[in-house]
Enzyme design. Structure first.
Site, short mmCIF file in Angstrom:
data_model
loop_
_atom_site.label_atom_id
_atom_site.label_comp_id
_atom_site.label_asym_id
_atom_site.label_seq_id
_atom_site.Cartn_x
_atom_site.Cartn_y
_atom_site.Cartn_z
N GLU A 400 51.59 33.04 49.74
CA GLU A 400 50.67 34.11 50.51
C GLU A 400 51.53 35.16 51.07
O GLU A 400 51.53 36.40 51.14
CB GLU A 400 49.71 33.67 51.25
CG GLU A 400 48.58 34.52 51.51
CD GLU A 400 47.91 35.10 50.77
OE1 GLU A 400 48.12 35.15 49.40
OE2 GLU A 400 47.15 36.21 51.07
N THR A 511 42.13 49.01 41.58
CA THR A 511 43.12 48.04 42.29
C THR A 511 42.54 46.94 41.89
O THR A 511 43.16 45.74 42.64
CB THR A 511 43.02 48.52 43.94
OG1 THR A 511 43.84 47.53 44.54
CG2 THR A 511 41.68 47.92 44.59
C1 DMJ Z 1 42.12 41.73 44.32
O1 DMJ Z 1 40.71 41.87 44.66
C2 DMJ Z 1 42.56 43.40 44.54
O2 DMJ Z 1 43.67 43.32 43.94
C3 DMJ Z 1 42.48 43.97 45.59
O3 DMJ Z 1 43.08 45.11 45.68
C4 DMJ Z 1 43.46 42.76 46.65
N1 DMJ Z 1 43.09 41.28 46.59
C5 DMJ Z 1 42.59 41.04 45.26
C6 DMJ Z 1 43.73 40.14 44.53
O4 DMJ Z 1 44.72 39.42 45.33
#
Ligand code: DMJ
Length: 520
Positions: A400, A511
Site C-alpha cells: 500500500e 479516475t
Molecule cells: C479507485 O476507487 C479509484 O481509482 C480512486 O481514484 C482511488 N482509489 C480506488 C482504487 O485504488
C-alpha cells in the site's frame, strides 16, 4: 399588515387544532404524497435529445498475435470468475466477500445495497464482449437501483463509481436507462453543494440531502482530492441534460481554488467549506491528498478537445510545483513522489500515487515549453519505481505504501502498509506507458502482475486482497473490491488489446477507469 397577518395565522391555527390528531396526520400525509408524486413526475421526464459524440473504438482491439490473444483471454476469464461469484453470492450488495461467500459493503456506499460492483463493472463487461452479463447488470439496474434511500454516501465515491460507471455504460451501449439513472443520482448529490462557499460536503444523505464531513478530516474540512474530482462527470451531465447546473457547480469550485493562496504552488488537501480557508497544510500524492484533482485538470483539457486551456494551465503550474517539491530520486536512483507535511518531505510513496506515471505520460503532449520528452521520461521512471515496489516483495504484488529512507528503497516498513487490496494504479500506469511507447516491458510487467493476482488473490469464491505481500503464506482480507472489476481487470485487458480499442484521442478515462468520450 403585520398584525393582520398574525391574526390570520392564529385563526388558521385555531381552526387546525379543532381537528382531531388523525385528521391532521391524514392532511400531512396527503401533502407528502403530493410532493412525492411531483418528484416522480420530474424524475421520469424524458431528457432532451442531444447529438451523441463520436464514439470510436468500442468493439475493437482483437490482437493478431496468438500469445497476446491468449493472455487477453486469460484476463477475460478472470473477469468472468469475479463476476460469476459476485452474481452468485453477492448480487445486489455493493461488493463481495469471496471467502465468506456473501455480500460486503463499506461506509462510502452508506447503509444500503446499491449494487456498486454491478455499476462499476458494466463497461468492462461491455468491452470484453461479455454481453449476457452486461444485460443481467442492466436489468438489475433498471428494476432495483433506487436512490431515494435514507443512506449517507460519499459524494466522491458515488460520483466516480456510479455516475462515471452509468455514463460510460450509456455511451458504450446507447441504453437510455443508464443516462436516466445517472441524472437521477446526480440530482441527489446536488444538495451536498449547499454550503456557505459552494465547496461540497464529503458525504450526503441521499434522502434528506443533509451533508457533513468526515470526522477525521482536519478542522471539519472537505478534501481536495474528493471535491476536486467531480469535473469530468459533471460536465458530461450538463452536456447530456442541457442543464448548466452541474457545470456551474464544478466551475465554481475551480474559480474558488484559483483565487486561493497556494503554499509553494501546491494545493493543500483540506479546505473548510464553511470558511473557505485551508485546514491543515498537508500535501500528498497518496491517501486523502491523492493527485486526482491534478489528474482531472489534465483530463478536463483533454475532454474538451483541448479547448479548456485554463485547466491545462492550472495543471502545468501544479505539476511544476509537484516536481520541484515532491519528486525526488532515491540513493539507488529510483524516482519517487513523496508527501509534504508543513514544510517537511516524507520519503514515502503510496500505491495510489503510482497512477501518476500514466498521468505524466498522458499530459506529455501539449506540455509547457514542449517538455513532452521530459514528462514521458518521468512517467517511465515512476512506472519503473512502482514495478520495483512489486518486484521486491515475495508475492510480486505491491504494498500500500513504500519508503525510501534509512537504507530502505521501495519497500513497506510498517506492518499496516504491507497489504495489497487489488488496486489498479500500477497497472494503469503500465497501460498508459504501453500506449505511448510500445515498449514490450510494460506488457511483461502487466503479465507478471496478472499471474501474481491469479496465483495469490484468486480463491474459489472470487478474488481477495492479501494482508502482507512479503509473507509467503498470505492471509486474505476477504474483500473483492468493486474497482478490481472496474479498473484493474479493464486496464490489464486494454494492455493486451490493440490500440484501436478506446483510443485516447477519442476517450478520456475518469479516475475509476470509466471511459467518457471527448466532447468535440
Ligand atoms: C479507485 O476507487 C479509484 O481509482 C480512486 O481514484 C482511488 N482509489 C480506488 C482504487 O485504488
Amino acid at each position: 399588515k403585520i398584525r393582520a397577518d398574525h391574526e390570520k395565522a392564529l385563526e388558521e391555527a385555531k381552526e387546525k387544532l379543532k381537528k382531531s390528531r388523525d385528521e391532521i396526520q391524514a392532511e400531512i400525509q396527503t401533502e407528502k404524497n403530493k410532493v412525492v408524486q411531483e418528484l416522480k413526475k420530474k424524475d421520469s421526464k424524458p431528457l432532451p435529445p442531444v447529438p451523441l459524440p463520436n464514439l470510436i473504438g468500442i468493439n475493437s482491439g482483437e490482437p493478431a498475435d496468438p500469445d497476446i490473444r491468449e493472455k487477453r483471454n486469460k484476463i477475460k476469464e478472470m473477469m468472468k470468475h469475479a463476476w460469476d461469484n459476485y452474481r452468485q453470492y453477492g448480487w445486489g450488495h455493493n461488493e463481495l466477500k469471496p471467502i465468506a461467500r456473501k455480500g460486503h459493503s463499506t461506509n462510502i456506499f452508506g447503509n444500503s445495497q446499491m449494487g456498486a460492483t454491478i455499476v462499476d463493472a458494466l463497461d468492462t463487461l461491455y468491452i470484453m464482449g461479455l454481453h449476457d452479463e452486461f444485460r443481467e447488470g442492466q436489468e438489475w439496474i433498471d428494476k432495483n437501483l433506487d436512490f431515494s434511500v435514507n443512506s449517507e454516501v460519499s459524494v466522491f465515491e458515488v460520483n466516480i463509481r456510479f455516475i462515471g460507471g452509468l455514463l460510460a455504460a450509456y455511451y458504450l451501449s446507447g441504453q437510455e436507462v443508464f443516462k436516466i439513472k445517472a441524472v437521477q443520482l446526480a440530482g441527489k448529490l446536488l444538495p451536498a453543494f449547499n454550503t456557505p462557499t459552494g465547496i461540497p460536503w464529503a458525504m450526503v444523505n441521499l434522502k434528506s440531502g443533509v451533508g457533513r464531513n468526515w470526522g477525521w478530516a482536519s478542522a471539519g474540512s472537505s478534501i481536495l482530492a474528493e471535491f476536486g474530482t467531480l469535473h469530468m462527470e459533471f460536465v458530461h451531465l450538463s452536456y447530456l441534460t442541457g442543464d448548466p447546473v452541474y457545470y456551474n457547480k464544478v466551475m465554481h469550485i475551480r474559480k474558488l481554488l484559483q483565487k486561493m493562496d497556494r503554499p509553494n504552488g501546491l494545493y493543500p488537501n483540506y479546505l473548510n467549506p464553511r470558511t473557505g480557508r485551508w485546514g491543515q497544510l498537508y500535501v500528498s500524492a497518496a491517501g486523502t491528498g491523492k493527485l486526482d484533482f491534478y489528474e482531472y485538470l489534465l483530463k478536463a483539457w483533454l475532454m474538451s478537445d483541448k479547448m479548456d486551456t485554463e485547466a491545462r494551465k492550472m495543471y502545468d503550474d501544479a505539476i511544476e510545483a509537484i516536481e520541484k517539491h515532491l519528486i525526488r530520486k532515491s540513493n539507488g536512483g529510483l524516482t519517487f513522489i513523496g508527501e509534504w507535511k508543513n514544510g517537511h518531505l516524507e520519503r514515502k510513496m503510496g500505491h495510489l500515487t503510482c497512477f501518476a506515471g500514466g498521468m505524466f505520460a498522458l499530459g506529455a503532449d501539449g506540455s509547457r515549453d514542449d517538455k513532452a520528452g521530459h514528462y514521458l521520461q518521468l512517467g517511465a521512471e515512476i512506472a519503473h519505481t512502482c514495478h520495483e515496489s512489486y518486484d521486491r516483495t515475495t508475492l510480486k504484488l505491491g504494498p500500500e505504501a513504500f519508503k525510501f529512507d534509512g537504507g530502505v528503497e521501495a519497500v513497506a516498513v510498517r506492518q499496516n502498509e504491507k497489504y495489497y487490496i487489488l488496486r489498479p494504479e500500477v497497472i494503469e500506469t503500465y497501460w498508459y506507458m504501453w500506449r505511448f511507447t510500445h515498449d514490450p516491458k510494460y506488457r511483461q510487467w502487466g503479465w507478471e502482475a496478472t499471474q501474481a493476482i491469479d496465483k495469490y488473490c484468486r480463491v474459489s469464491g472470487g478474488f481477495s486482497g492479501v494482508k502482507d505481500v512479503y509473507s509467503s503464506s498470505p492471509t486474505y482480507d476477504d474483500v473483492q473490491q468493486s474497482f478490481f472489476l472496474a479498473e484493474t481487470l479493464k486496464y490489464l485487458y486494454l494492455l493486451f488489446s490493440n490500440d484501436d480499442l478506446l483510443p485516447l484521442d477519442n476517450w478520456v478515462f475518469n479516475t475509476e477507469a470509466h471511459p467518457l468520450p471527448v466532447l468535440h
